[in-house]
Design a protein around this motif. Structure first.
Motif: not given
Length: 281
Positions: A107-126
């Motif tokens: 909806f906003a066209g936002e893209q995140v870097s691979q580092f940021a995506l891995v960080g978001i996944l770790c945060l969610a899993i944690g």
């Protein structure tokens, strides 16, 4: 994401965990939610003379997010009726960052870097790891999971809508103030229709709790809406979910819900996610 924004989001996370704990421990939870949101609305009205009104272009998104926030305000206390803070809160918060990242992309066209995506996944899993703390998977109640997941979907939806609306509003804080006035009044009116006697009891016996919860609620929301307007939504959502660590401390030491090895696993994953997210920002 600047360090200043990062620190503000961590403050919001602590405030969010605090008012959620008040909902959990302060009597009938729907009635308490109604009083807390009403208190937040009253406090927000005091800020109206000092903020600009949001641009009319943002009003449809403002109306939509008021409805979503109101739904969230009812799914959350019902989830707490069926499960512990230490399990409901992580499920609700842990599902949101990934959904927000996808929503921000679409909806906003936002893209995140691979580092940021891995960080978001770790945060969610944690965050989700805390769900298994203090007991077996089989001990998790299905109704608690269902309502916690519904809460998580609401969180993801209103986060994306808040971000889009705040960016269109011209006045970020004005948008936040109108939001907390609108959803607070609507939540209170529905709760009053549903739990009139219980709300009267809460207002008579726990009004200070309601005021404290309302102050923490609007403080957390205003900070997050500002952050959503100036930083990537997925990263803001992921960082905000560090509130589960504060909730874990509250559930352990205040609510006596137990402590287990998953708290250490979760803390490690969340910390790693924060570091990776910062590198990718």
């Amino acid at each position: 994401m600047s360090m200043d924004v990062t620190l503000l989001i961590l403050v919001a996370a602590a405030l969010h965990a605090g008012w959620n704990a008040l909902i959990k421990i302060s009597g009938d939870r729907i009635a308490v939610m109604g009083v807390v949101t009403l208190a937040g609305s009253i406090l927000s009205m005091l800020a109206l003379p000092f903020v600009d009104s949001p641009d009319p272009a943002s009003w449809p998104l403002l109306a939509l997010t008021i409805l979503i926030h109101t739904g969230y305000h009812f799914f959350l206390p019902v989830a707490y009726d069926h499960g512990d803070l230490g399990q409901v809160y992580p499920i609700a918060r842990g599902t949101a960052p990934i959904l927000v990242t996808l929503g921000a992309l679409v909806f906003a066209g936002e893209q995140v870097s691979q580092f940021a995506l891995v960080g978001i996944l770790c945060l969610a899993i944690g965050v989700m790891a805390l769900t298994f703390d203090g007991g077996k998977v089989s001990a998790i109640k299905p109704k608690a999971v269902l309502f916690a997941l519904a809460t998580g979907v609401c969180i993801a939806c209103y986060t994306v809508v808040d971000g889009l609306g705040a960016r269109q509003a011209g006045s970020i804080i004005g948008f936040a103030v109108w939001l907390t006035i609108g959803d607070g009044i609507l939540t209170f009116l529905i709760a009053l229709f549903w739990k009139r006697h219980e709300i009267t009891t809460v207002m008579r016996n726990n009004m200070m709790t309601g005021l404290a919860g309302g102050a923490m609620q609007i403080g957390a929301y205003w900070i997050i809406i500002y952050a959503l307007a100036v930083a990537p939504m997925g990263m803001v959502s992921g960082l905000r979910e560090t509130s589960v660590l504060f909730a874990a401390l509250i559930s352990t030491f205040l609510l006596k819900e137990g402590f287990g090895v998953w708290r250490f696993v979760s803390a490690g994953l969340v910390t790693f996610g924060l570091i990776i997210s910062r590198r990718g920002s």
